[in-house]
Design a protein around this motif. Structure first.
Motif, mmCIF file in Angstrom:
data_model
loop_
_atom_site.group_PDB
_atom_site.id
_atom_site.type_symbol
_atom_site.label_atom_id
_atom_site.label_comp_id
_atom_site.label_asym_id
_atom_site.label_seq_id
_atom_site.Cartn_x
_atom_site.Cartn_y
_atom_site.Cartn_z
ATOM 1 N N SER A 133 0.988 -0.870 -0.405
ATOM 2 C CA SER A 133 -0.302 0.115 0.016
ATOM 3 C C SER A 133 1.102 1.001 -0.288
ATOM 4 N N GLY A 134 0.048 2.248 -0.554
ATOM 5 C CA GLY A 134 1.024 3.819 -0.299
ATOM 6 C C GLY A 134 1.435 4.030 1.126
ATOM 7 N N SER A 135 0.268 3.557 2.224
ATOM 8 C CA SER A 135 0.865 3.800 3.456
ATOM 9 C C SER A 135 2.198 3.366 4.253
ATOM 10 N N GLU A 136 2.524 2.004 3.233
ATOM 11 C CA GLU A 136 3.134 1.054 3.924
ATOM 12 C C GLU A 136 4.654 1.625 3.175
ATOM 13 N N ALA A 137 4.155 2.026 1.640
ATOM 14 C CA ALA A 137 5.598 2.806 1.673
ATOM 15 C C ALA A 137 6.138 4.144 1.747
ATOM 16 N N VAL A 138 5.190 4.556 2.377
ATOM 17 C CA VAL A 138 5.473 6.439 3.403
ATOM 18 C C VAL A 138 5.802 5.657 4.572
ATOM 19 N N MET A 139 5.869 4.379 5.102
ATOM 20 C CA MET A 139 6.268 3.907 6.376
ATOM 21 C C MET A 139 7.679 4.004 6.519
ATOM 22 N N MET A 140 7.989 3.314 4.978
ATOM 23 C CA MET A 140 9.875 2.779 5.079
ATOM 24 C C MET A 140 10.027 4.209 4.142
ATOM 25 N N ALA A 141 10.059 4.826 3.527
ATOM 26 C CA ALA A 141 10.793 6.145 3.246
ATOM 27 C C ALA A 141 10.918 6.689 4.352
ATOM 28 N N ILE A 142 10.244 6.375 5.509
ATOM 29 C CA ILE A 142 10.838 7.217 6.546
ATOM 30 C C ILE A 142 11.780 6.715 7.715
ATOM 31 N N LYS A 143 11.357 5.418 7.705
ATOM 32 C CA LYS A 143 12.300 4.569 8.186
ATOM 33 C C LYS A 143 13.177 4.379 7.647
ATOM 34 N N GLY A 144 13.365 4.446 6.313
ATOM 35 C CA GLY A 144 14.515 4.494 5.641
ATOM 36 C C GLY A 144 15.508 5.805 5.705
ATOM 37 N N ALA A 145 14.861 6.620 5.882
ATOM 38 C CA ALA A 145 15.628 7.944 5.999
ATOM 39 C C ALA A 145 16.270 8.215 7.332
ATOM 40 N N ARG A 146 15.916 7.402 8.071
ATOM 41 C CA ARG A 146 15.891 7.394 9.678
ATOM 42 C C ARG A 146 17.200 6.689 9.411
ATOM 43 N N ALA A 147 17.541 5.229 8.936
ATOM 44 C CA ALA A 147 18.578 4.757 9.278
ATOM 45 C C ALA A 147 19.615 5.276 8.288
ATOM 46 N N HIS A 148 19.268 6.246 7.116
ATOM 47 C CA HIS A 148 20.218 6.634 6.040
ATOM 48 C C HIS A 148 20.855 7.769 6.795
ATOM 49 N N THR A 149 20.350 8.876 7.471
ATOM 50 C CA THR A 149 20.808 10.109 8.655
ATOM 51 C C THR A 149 21.306 9.964 10.050
ATOM 52 N N ARG A 150 20.798 8.760 10.240
ATOM 53 C CA ARG A 150 20.350 8.642 12.062
ATOM 54 C C ARG A 150 20.225 9.841 12.796
#
Ligand SMILES: Cc1ncc(COP(=O)(O)O)c(C=O)c1O
Length: 459
Positions: A133-150
Protein backbone atom coordinates in the motif's frame (compact mmCIF):
# COMPACT_ATOMS: atom_id res chain seq x y z
CA UNK A 1 -11.68 25.66 -24.40
CA UNK A 2 -14.51 24.79 -22.02
CA UNK A 3 -17.24 22.28 -22.86
CA UNK A 4 -20.50 24.18 -23.68
CA UNK A 5 -23.47 23.56 -21.38
CA UNK A 6 -27.09 24.56 -20.86
CA UNK A 7 -28.58 23.95 -17.43
CA UNK A 8 -31.42 21.46 -17.67
CA UNK A 9 -33.04 18.97 -15.36
CA UNK A 10 -30.45 16.79 -13.61
CA UNK A 11 -30.91 13.85 -15.91
CA UNK A 12 -27.95 14.18 -18.23
CA UNK A 13 -26.67 10.87 -16.96
CA UNK A 14 -29.99 9.60 -15.58
CA UNK A 15 -31.34 9.30 -12.07
CA UNK A 16 -29.54 6.75 -9.87
CA UNK A 17 -31.41 6.68 -6.57
CA UNK A 18 -32.55 3.06 -6.24
CA UNK A 19 -30.12 2.37 -3.40
CA UNK A 20 -31.97 4.86 -1.19
CA UNK A 21 -35.33 3.12 -1.45
CA UNK A 22 -36.53 1.22 1.60
CA UNK A 23 -35.92 -2.49 1.04
CA UNK A 24 -33.08 -1.92 -1.46
CA UNK A 25 -30.29 -4.50 -1.66
CA UNK A 26 -27.81 -1.92 -0.45
CA UNK A 27 -29.97 -1.20 2.62
CA UNK A 28 -30.10 -4.92 3.41
CA UNK A 29 -26.35 -5.38 2.93
CA UNK A 30 -25.61 -2.42 5.12
CA UNK A 31 -27.91 -3.71 7.86
CA UNK A 32 -26.08 -7.06 7.72
CA UNK A 33 -22.67 -5.35 7.78
CA UNK A 34 -23.59 -3.69 11.11
CA UNK A 35 -23.27 -7.09 12.80
CA UNK A 36 -19.78 -7.87 11.52
CA UNK A 37 -17.95 -4.54 11.08
CA UNK A 38 -17.84 -1.40 13.25
CA UNK A 39 -20.47 0.89 11.77
CA UNK A 40 -20.76 -1.65 8.94
CA UNK A 41 -17.56 -0.17 7.53
CA UNK A 42 -14.01 -1.35 6.84
CA UNK A 43 -12.61 1.75 5.10
CA UNK A 44 -13.29 5.14 6.72
CA UNK A 45 -12.95 6.90 3.38
CA UNK A 46 -16.00 5.22 1.86
CA UNK A 47 -18.34 5.90 4.77
CA UNK A 48 -21.48 7.65 3.55
CA UNK A 49 -24.68 8.71 5.34
CA UNK A 50 -27.19 7.14 5.65
CA UNK A 51 -25.44 4.20 3.93
CA UNK A 52 -23.61 3.64 0.64
CA UNK A 53 -24.77 1.92 -2.51
CA UNK A 54 -22.83 -1.36 -2.78
CA UNK A 55 -20.82 -1.92 -5.97
CA UNK A 56 -21.55 -5.00 -8.09
CA UNK A 57 -19.24 -4.51 -11.06
CA UNK A 58 -17.26 -2.07 -13.14
CA UNK A 59 -16.51 -1.78 -16.84
CA UNK A 60 -14.42 0.99 -18.32
CA UNK A 61 -15.43 4.26 -16.73
CA UNK A 62 -18.73 2.94 -15.34
CA UNK A 63 -19.70 1.29 -12.06
CA UNK A 64 -22.91 -0.71 -11.67
CA UNK A 65 -24.28 -0.96 -8.15
CA UNK A 66 -26.16 -3.95 -6.72
CA UNK A 67 -29.48 -2.29 -7.62
CA UNK A 68 -28.46 -2.16 -11.29
CA UNK A 69 -27.89 1.63 -11.40
CA UNK A 70 -24.86 2.77 -13.44
CA UNK A 71 -22.69 5.78 -12.58
CA UNK A 72 -19.84 7.49 -14.38
CA UNK A 73 -16.85 6.71 -12.16
CA UNK A 74 -15.01 10.00 -11.61
CA UNK A 75 -13.18 8.67 -8.55
CA UNK A 76 -11.54 5.49 -9.88
CA UNK A 77 -10.94 4.08 -6.43
CA UNK A 78 -9.41 7.33 -5.25
CA UNK A 79 -7.29 7.81 -8.39
CA UNK A 80 -5.90 4.23 -8.51
CA UNK A 81 -7.70 2.93 -11.62
CA UNK A 82 -6.22 5.09 -14.35
CA UNK A 83 -7.51 2.63 -16.98
CA UNK A 84 -10.93 2.32 -15.36
CA UNK A 85 -12.45 -1.04 -14.50
CA UNK A 86 -11.68 -4.48 -15.91
CA UNK A 87 -9.48 -3.30 -18.76
CA UNK A 88 -9.17 -6.39 -21.01
CA UNK A 89 -5.35 -6.26 -21.20
CA UNK A 90 -5.05 -6.04 -17.41
CA UNK A 91 -7.62 -8.78 -16.84
CA UNK A 92 -5.71 -10.99 -19.27
CA UNK A 93 -2.30 -10.36 -17.65
CA UNK A 94 -3.56 -10.82 -14.09
CA UNK A 95 -5.59 -13.92 -15.03
CA UNK A 96 -2.63 -15.60 -16.70
CA UNK A 97 -0.41 -14.94 -13.72
CA UNK A 98 -3.17 -15.98 -11.27
CA UNK A 99 -3.37 -19.42 -12.84
CA UNK A 100 0.36 -20.01 -12.12
CA UNK A 101 0.29 -19.11 -8.41
CA UNK A 102 -0.33 -15.90 -6.54
CA UNK A 103 2.54 -15.51 -4.06
CA UNK A 104 5.72 -17.34 -3.17
CA UNK A 105 8.49 -17.27 -0.58
CA UNK A 106 10.78 -16.55 -3.55
CA UNK A 107 11.10 -13.54 -5.85
CA UNK A 108 9.47 -13.71 -9.30
CA UNK A 109 10.65 -12.27 -12.63
CA UNK A 110 7.66 -9.92 -12.77
CA UNK A 111 8.98 -7.71 -9.95
CA UNK A 112 12.12 -6.89 -11.93
CA UNK A 113 10.08 -5.88 -14.98
CA UNK A 114 7.88 -3.44 -13.07
CA UNK A 115 10.85 -2.04 -11.12
CA UNK A 116 12.64 -1.46 -14.44
CA UNK A 117 9.67 0.50 -15.80
CA UNK A 118 9.67 2.71 -12.70
CA UNK A 119 13.42 3.34 -12.72
CA UNK A 120 13.13 4.14 -16.43
CA UNK A 121 10.49 6.80 -15.83
CA UNK A 122 11.08 8.43 -12.47
CA UNK A 123 14.11 10.71 -12.31
CA UNK A 124 14.73 9.93 -8.61
CA UNK A 125 14.25 6.16 -8.82
CA UNK A 126 17.55 4.31 -9.20
CA UNK A 127 16.30 1.47 -6.98
CA UNK A 128 12.80 0.27 -6.04
CA UNK A 129 11.20 -1.82 -3.28
CA UNK A 130 7.57 -2.89 -3.40
CA UNK A 131 5.03 -2.74 -0.59
CA UNK A 132 1.32 -3.54 -0.41
CA UNK A 133 0.00 0.00 0.00
CA UNK A 134 0.96 3.64 -0.23
CA UNK A 135 0.83 3.88 3.58
CA UNK A 136 3.47 1.19 3.89
CA UNK A 137 5.59 2.84 1.22
CA UNK A 138 5.55 6.12 3.16
CA UNK A 139 6.36 4.29 6.40
CA UNK A 140 9.33 2.53 4.78
CA UNK A 141 10.59 5.75 3.19
CA UNK A 142 10.55 7.47 6.59
CA UNK A 143 12.27 4.51 8.27
CA UNK A 144 14.78 4.38 5.43
CA UNK A 145 15.54 8.10 5.76
CA UNK A 146 16.04 7.73 9.52
CA UNK A 147 18.40 4.81 8.97
CA UNK A 148 20.30 6.72 6.30
CA UNK A 149 20.75 9.92 8.32
CA UNK A 150 20.68 8.43 11.86
CA UNK A 151 18.35 11.26 12.81
CA UNK A 152 14.95 10.86 14.53
CA UNK A 153 12.60 13.58 13.23
CA UNK A 154 10.72 14.22 10.02
CA UNK A 155 9.04 17.34 8.64
CA UNK A 156 5.72 17.23 6.81
CA UNK A 157 3.19 19.76 5.56
CA UNK A 158 0.09 20.87 7.41
CA UNK A 159 -3.04 19.10 6.14
CA UNK A 160 -1.21 16.74 3.78
CA UNK A 161 -2.37 13.11 3.65
CA UNK A 162 0.22 10.36 3.37
CA UNK A 163 -1.66 7.28 4.63
CA UNK A 164 -1.99 5.87 8.12
CA UNK A 165 1.53 5.65 9.63
CA UNK A 166 1.50 7.57 12.95
CA UNK A 167 4.19 10.05 11.90
CA UNK A 168 2.67 10.69 8.50
CA UNK A 169 -0.76 11.44 10.00
CA UNK A 170 0.38 14.37 12.17
CA UNK A 171 -1.56 17.63 11.57
CA UNK A 172 -3.70 16.02 8.88
CA UNK A 173 -6.84 17.65 10.23
CA UNK A 174 -5.55 20.65 12.20
CA UNK A 175 -8.18 23.32 12.81
CA UNK A 176 -8.00 27.01 13.76
CA UNK A 177 -8.49 26.20 17.45
CA UNK A 178 -5.12 24.40 17.62
CA UNK A 179 -3.09 24.98 14.45
CA UNK A 180 -0.86 27.75 15.84
CA UNK A 181 0.94 30.30 13.67
CA UNK A 182 1.38 29.94 9.91
CA UNK A 183 5.15 30.29 10.33
CA UNK A 184 5.32 27.40 12.83
CA UNK A 185 2.20 25.21 12.60
CA UNK A 186 1.49 23.06 15.66
CA UNK A 187 1.87 19.26 15.58
CA UNK A 188 -1.63 17.94 16.22
CA UNK A 189 -2.83 14.35 16.58
CA UNK A 190 -5.19 12.77 14.04
CA UNK A 191 -5.90 9.46 15.83
CA UNK A 192 -6.82 9.69 19.50
CA UNK A 193 -4.05 8.24 21.64
CA UNK A 194 -1.20 9.26 19.33
CA UNK A 195 1.88 9.16 21.61
CA UNK A 196 3.20 12.66 22.47
CA UNK A 197 6.64 11.43 21.37
CA UNK A 198 5.29 11.08 17.81
CA UNK A 199 4.07 14.68 17.83
CA UNK A 200 7.45 15.81 19.20
CA UNK A 201 9.23 14.07 16.34
CA UNK A 202 7.21 15.66 13.54
CA UNK A 203 7.92 19.25 12.50
CA UNK A 204 4.93 20.73 10.67
CA UNK A 205 5.49 23.15 7.80
CA UNK A 206 3.15 25.42 5.81
CA UNK A 207 2.70 24.25 2.17
CA UNK A 208 3.62 26.73 -0.58
CA UNK A 209 5.26 29.18 1.88
CA UNK A 210 8.96 28.78 1.08
CA UNK A 211 10.32 31.38 3.53
CA UNK A 212 8.53 29.96 6.57
CA UNK A 213 9.25 26.34 5.60
CA UNK A 214 12.95 26.99 4.97
CA UNK A 215 13.33 28.84 8.29
CA UNK A 216 11.74 25.98 10.23
CA UNK A 217 13.82 23.34 8.46
CA UNK A 218 16.99 25.30 9.20
CA UNK A 219 16.07 25.53 12.91
CA UNK A 220 15.53 21.75 13.16
CA UNK A 221 18.12 20.64 10.60
CA UNK A 222 20.38 18.74 13.02
CA UNK A 223 17.65 16.31 13.97
CA UNK A 224 15.68 16.04 10.70
CA UNK A 225 15.94 12.78 8.74
CA UNK A 226 13.45 13.73 6.03
CA UNK A 227 11.09 16.29 4.58
CA UNK A 228 7.98 14.51 3.28
CA UNK A 229 6.25 16.42 0.49
CA UNK A 230 3.40 15.70 -1.93
CA UNK A 231 3.86 18.08 -4.90
CA UNK A 232 0.11 18.08 -5.71
CA UNK A 233 -1.44 17.42 -2.29
CA UNK A 234 -5.09 16.45 -2.50
CA UNK A 235 -6.02 17.37 1.08
CA UNK A 236 -4.19 20.68 0.77
CA UNK A 237 -6.54 21.64 -2.04
CA UNK A 238 -4.97 19.80 -5.00
CA UNK A 239 -3.13 22.93 -6.08
CA UNK A 240 0.21 22.19 -7.72
CA UNK A 241 3.17 23.26 -5.58
CA UNK A 242 4.81 26.57 -6.52
CA UNK A 243 8.04 25.92 -8.42
CA UNK A 244 10.07 28.31 -6.22
CA UNK A 245 8.71 26.45 -3.19
CA UNK A 246 9.82 23.04 -4.50
CA UNK A 247 13.21 24.43 -5.48
CA UNK A 248 13.64 25.95 -2.01
CA UNK A 249 12.78 22.58 -0.42
CA UNK A 250 15.32 20.85 -2.65
CA UNK A 251 18.02 23.36 -1.85
CA UNK A 252 17.58 23.47 1.94
CA UNK A 253 17.35 19.67 2.32
CA UNK A 254 20.45 19.16 0.18
CA UNK A 255 22.36 21.77 2.17
CA UNK A 256 21.61 19.98 5.47
CA UNK A 257 21.85 16.34 4.38
CA UNK A 258 18.11 15.82 4.88
CA UNK A 259 16.37 13.23 2.68
CA UNK A 260 13.74 14.88 0.48
CA UNK A 261 10.86 12.42 -0.03
CA UNK A 262 8.21 13.12 -2.66
CA UNK A 263 4.99 11.25 -1.97
CA UNK A 264 3.76 10.58 -5.51
CA UNK A 265 1.15 7.98 -4.57
CA UNK A 266 -1.41 10.16 -6.37
CA UNK A 267 0.74 12.61 -8.31
CA UNK A 268 2.56 9.94 -10.36
CA UNK A 269 -0.66 10.18 -12.36
CA UNK A 270 0.14 13.68 -13.65
CA UNK A 271 2.76 12.70 -16.20
CA UNK A 272 5.04 10.08 -17.72
CA UNK A 273 7.86 11.11 -15.36
CA UNK A 274 5.57 11.87 -12.43
CA UNK A 275 5.15 15.27 -10.81
CA UNK A 276 8.93 15.43 -10.27
CA UNK A 277 9.38 15.26 -14.04
CA UNK A 278 6.70 17.88 -14.62
CA UNK A 279 8.21 20.30 -12.07
CA UNK A 280 11.84 19.48 -12.81
CA UNK A 281 12.73 18.93 -9.14
CA UNK A 282 14.30 15.58 -8.23
CA UNK A 283 13.90 14.28 -4.66
CA UNK A 284 16.10 11.67 -2.93
CA UNK A 285 13.25 9.21 -2.40
CA UNK A 286 9.78 8.78 -3.89
CA UNK A 287 6.78 6.82 -2.67
CA UNK A 288 4.30 5.35 -5.14
CA UNK A 289 1.07 3.34 -5.02
CA UNK A 290 -2.34 3.30 -6.70
CA UNK A 291 -1.79 3.36 -10.51
CA UNK A 292 1.34 1.20 -10.48
CA UNK A 293 -0.63 -1.89 -9.37
CA UNK A 294 -3.11 -1.99 -12.24
CA UNK A 295 -5.99 -2.07 -9.74
CA UNK A 296 -4.41 -4.46 -7.22
CA UNK A 297 -3.05 -3.51 -3.77
CA UNK A 298 0.40 -1.95 -4.14
CA UNK A 299 2.98 0.54 -3.02
CA UNK A 300 6.64 1.22 -3.75
CA UNK A 301 9.49 3.14 -2.22
CA UNK A 302 12.12 4.29 -4.68
CA UNK A 303 15.21 6.41 -4.46
CA UNK A 304 18.84 7.14 -5.14
CA UNK A 305 20.92 3.94 -5.02
CA UNK A 306 23.05 5.30 -2.18
CA UNK A 307 20.04 6.01 0.06
CA UNK A 308 18.30 2.75 -0.87
CA UNK A 309 21.29 0.67 0.37
CA UNK A 310 19.72 0.93 3.84
CA UNK A 311 17.33 -1.80 2.67
CA UNK A 312 20.03 -4.07 1.19
CA UNK A 313 20.14 -7.38 3.10
CA UNK A 314 23.29 -8.54 1.26
CA UNK A 315 25.60 -7.86 4.22
CA UNK A 316 23.54 -9.14 7.13
CA UNK A 317 20.55 -7.43 8.68
CA UNK A 318 20.19 -4.10 6.88
CA UNK A 319 19.93 -0.76 8.71
CA UNK A 320 16.23 -0.61 7.69
CA UNK A 321 14.88 -4.17 7.52
CA UNK A 322 11.86 -4.46 5.25
CA UNK A 323 9.66 -7.57 5.10
CA UNK A 324 6.11 -8.11 3.88
CA UNK A 325 4.38 -11.42 3.08
CA UNK A 326 2.78 -10.12 -0.10
CA UNK A 327 5.43 -7.61 -1.23
CA UNK A 328 5.82 -7.72 -5.01
CA UNK A 329 3.26 -10.49 -5.39
CA UNK A 330 3.35 -11.49 -9.05
CA UNK A 331 -0.34 -10.86 -9.79
CA UNK A 332 0.00 -7.19 -8.81
CA UNK A 333 3.32 -6.96 -10.65
CA UNK A 334 1.87 -8.43 -13.87
CA UNK A 335 -1.22 -6.20 -13.76
CA UNK A 336 0.87 -3.13 -12.86
CA UNK A 337 3.32 -3.76 -15.68
CA UNK A 338 0.57 -3.79 -18.32
CA UNK A 339 -1.10 -0.74 -16.76
CA UNK A 340 2.16 1.21 -16.88
CA UNK A 341 3.01 0.09 -20.42
CA UNK A 342 -0.33 1.41 -21.63
CA UNK A 343 0.50 4.81 -20.10
CA UNK A 344 2.53 6.25 -22.93
CA UNK A 345 3.49 9.94 -23.25
CA UNK A 346 0.64 10.24 -25.80
CA UNK A 347 -1.86 8.82 -23.31
CA UNK A 348 -0.75 11.35 -20.70
CA UNK A 349 -1.07 14.10 -23.31
CA UNK A 350 -4.66 13.10 -24.01
CA UNK A 351 -5.54 12.89 -20.31
CA UNK A 352 -3.94 16.31 -19.71
CA UNK A 353 -6.04 17.83 -22.48
CA UNK A 354 -9.27 16.28 -21.21
CA UNK A 355 -8.42 17.31 -17.64
CA UNK A 356 -7.74 20.95 -18.56
CA UNK A 357 -10.96 21.11 -20.59
CA UNK A 358 -12.98 19.58 -17.78
CA UNK A 359 -11.59 21.89 -15.08
CA UNK A 360 -12.39 24.94 -17.22
CA UNK A 361 -15.91 23.64 -17.88
CA UNK A 362 -16.70 22.89 -14.25
CA UNK A 363 -15.33 26.30 -13.23
CA UNK A 364 -17.59 27.92 -15.84
CA UNK A 365 -20.57 26.03 -14.40
CA UNK A 366 -19.99 27.64 -10.99
CA UNK A 367 -19.87 31.09 -12.61
CA UNK A 368 -22.94 30.50 -14.81
CA UNK A 369 -25.00 29.17 -11.90
CA UNK A 370 -23.92 32.02 -9.59
CA UNK A 371 -22.86 29.45 -6.97
CA UNK A 372 -19.58 30.05 -5.09
CA UNK A 373 -17.00 27.56 -6.17
CA UNK A 374 -13.66 26.89 -7.84
CA UNK A 375 -11.89 23.96 -9.40
CA UNK A 376 -8.24 23.05 -8.88
CA UNK A 377 -6.10 20.17 -10.12
CA UNK A 378 -3.45 19.09 -12.57
CA UNK A 379 -3.31 16.53 -15.39
CA UNK A 380 -6.17 14.06 -14.96
CA UNK A 381 -6.96 15.23 -11.41
CA UNK A 382 -9.58 17.77 -10.35
CA UNK A 383 -11.07 18.99 -7.11
CA UNK A 384 -14.21 21.03 -6.44
CA UNK A 385 -14.02 23.76 -3.79
CA UNK A 386 -17.26 25.29 -2.49
CA UNK A 387 -15.81 28.81 -2.12
CA UNK A 388 -14.49 31.73 -4.20
CA UNK A 389 -11.53 32.90 -2.12
CA UNK A 390 -7.94 32.61 -3.28
CA UNK A 391 -6.57 29.13 -2.54
CA UNK A 392 -2.89 28.92 -1.66
CA UNK A 393 -2.35 26.55 1.25
CA UNK A 394 -4.12 24.21 3.68
CA UNK A 395 -5.63 27.02 5.73
CA UNK A 396 -7.20 28.79 2.76
CA UNK A 397 -8.64 25.57 1.31
CA UNK A 398 -10.04 24.20 4.57
CA UNK A 399 -13.84 24.42 4.35
CA UNK A 400 -16.05 26.07 6.95
CA UNK A 401 -18.85 23.80 8.24
CA UNK A 402 -21.32 25.59 5.92
CA UNK A 403 -19.03 25.16 2.89
CA UNK A 404 -18.44 21.50 3.71
CA UNK A 405 -22.18 20.94 3.96
CA UNK A 406 -22.74 22.53 0.54
CA UNK A 407 -20.03 20.41 -1.05
CA UNK A 408 -21.49 17.22 0.44
CA UNK A 409 -24.90 18.27 -0.94
CA UNK A 410 -23.50 18.85 -4.45
CA UNK A 411 -21.60 15.55 -4.48
CA UNK A 412 -24.63 13.71 -3.12
CA UNK A 413 -26.83 15.12 -5.89
CA UNK A 414 -24.24 14.08 -8.46
CA UNK A 415 -24.32 10.60 -6.98
CA UNK A 416 -28.10 10.53 -7.30
CA UNK A 417 -27.76 11.51 -10.96
CA UNK A 418 -25.17 9.17 -12.34
CA UNK A 419 -21.80 10.60 -11.24
CA UNK A 420 -19.51 9.21 -8.55
CA UNK A 421 -17.01 11.55 -6.87
CA UNK A 422 -15.49 11.92 -3.40
CA UNK A 423 -17.40 13.86 -0.73
CA UNK A 424 -14.29 15.98 -0.33
CA UNK A 425 -14.66 17.11 -3.96
CA UNK A 426 -11.83 14.98 -5.42
CA UNK A 427 -12.32 13.58 -8.91
CA UNK A 428 -10.14 12.11 -11.64
CA UNK A 429 -10.29 10.81 -15.19
CA UNK A 430 -9.51 7.39 -16.59
CA UNK A 431 -8.25 6.46 -20.05
CA UNK A 432 -11.60 4.96 -21.23
CA UNK A 433 -13.19 8.43 -20.86
CA UNK A 434 -13.72 10.66 -23.85
CA UNK A 435 -15.55 13.89 -24.72
CA UNK A 436 -18.99 12.24 -24.64
CA UNK A 437 -18.67 11.10 -21.02
CA UNK A 438 -17.28 14.45 -19.95
CA UNK A 439 -20.09 16.31 -21.70
CA UNK A 440 -22.59 14.21 -19.74
CA UNK A 441 -20.69 14.97 -16.55
CA UNK A 442 -20.62 18.72 -17.21
CA UNK A 443 -24.33 18.82 -18.08
CA UNK A 444 -25.18 16.96 -14.90
CA UNK A 445 -22.94 19.24 -12.87
CA UNK A 446 -24.58 22.35 -14.36
CA UNK A 447 -28.02 20.96 -13.53
CA UNK A 448 -27.00 20.08 -9.97
CA UNK A 449 -25.62 23.60 -9.42
CA UNK A 450 -28.87 25.02 -10.76
CA UNK A 451 -30.72 23.00 -8.12
CA UNK A 452 -28.29 24.29 -5.50
CA UNK A 453 -28.86 27.89 -6.61
CA UNK A 454 -32.64 27.55 -6.60
CA UNK A 455 -33.25 25.49 -3.54
CA UNK A 456 -30.11 25.07 -1.45
CA UNK A 457 -30.56 22.15 0.88
CA UNK A 458 -33.20 19.70 -0.43
CA UNK A 459 -35.99 18.91 1.98
C1 LIG B 1 -0.57 11.07 -1.24
C2 LIG B 1 -0.93 9.76 -0.61
N1 LIG B 1 0.00 9.07 0.06
C3 LIG B 1 -0.26 7.88 0.62
C4 LIG B 1 -1.51 7.32 0.54
C5 LIG B 1 -1.79 5.99 1.18
O1 LIG B 1 -1.97 5.02 0.21
P1 LIG B 1 -2.80 3.69 0.55
O2 LIG B 1 -4.23 4.07 0.64
O3 LIG B 1 -2.49 2.76 -0.60
O4 LIG B 1 -2.26 3.17 1.84
C6 LIG B 1 -2.52 7.99 -0.15
C7 LIG B 1 -3.88 7.42 -0.27
O5 LIG B 1 -4.80 8.01 -0.76
C8 LIG B 1 -2.23 9.25 -0.73
O6 LIG B 1 -3.17 9.95 -1.38
Amino acid sequence: MAIATRPKSPRALGETRLWLQPGSRSAALWARAQHVMPGGNTRTTVHMAPYPPYAASGDGCWITDVEGDRRLDCLNNYTALIHGHAHPAIVEAAGQRLARGTSFPLPTPEEIELAAVLTGRLPSAERVRFTNSGSEAVMMAIKGARAHTRRPKIAKFEGAYHGSYDYAEVSLSSGPESWGSLAAPASTAYSRGTPPAVLDDVVVLPFNHPEHAVARIQQEAGSLAAVLLDPVPNRVGLMPARCDFLEAMREVTRAHGIVLIFDEVISFRVGYHGAQGAFGVVPDMTTLGKIIGGGFPVGAVCGRAEVMTVFDPGRGTPPAPHGGTFNANPVTMAAGLVAMQMLTPETFGRLDELGAKLRASLDACFTQAGVSGRVTGMGSLFRLHPMDRELVDYRSTRTTPEEAERLVRIVRRLMEHGVLMSVTGLGCLSTPMADAELEGLVETFAAVLELERRSGPSE
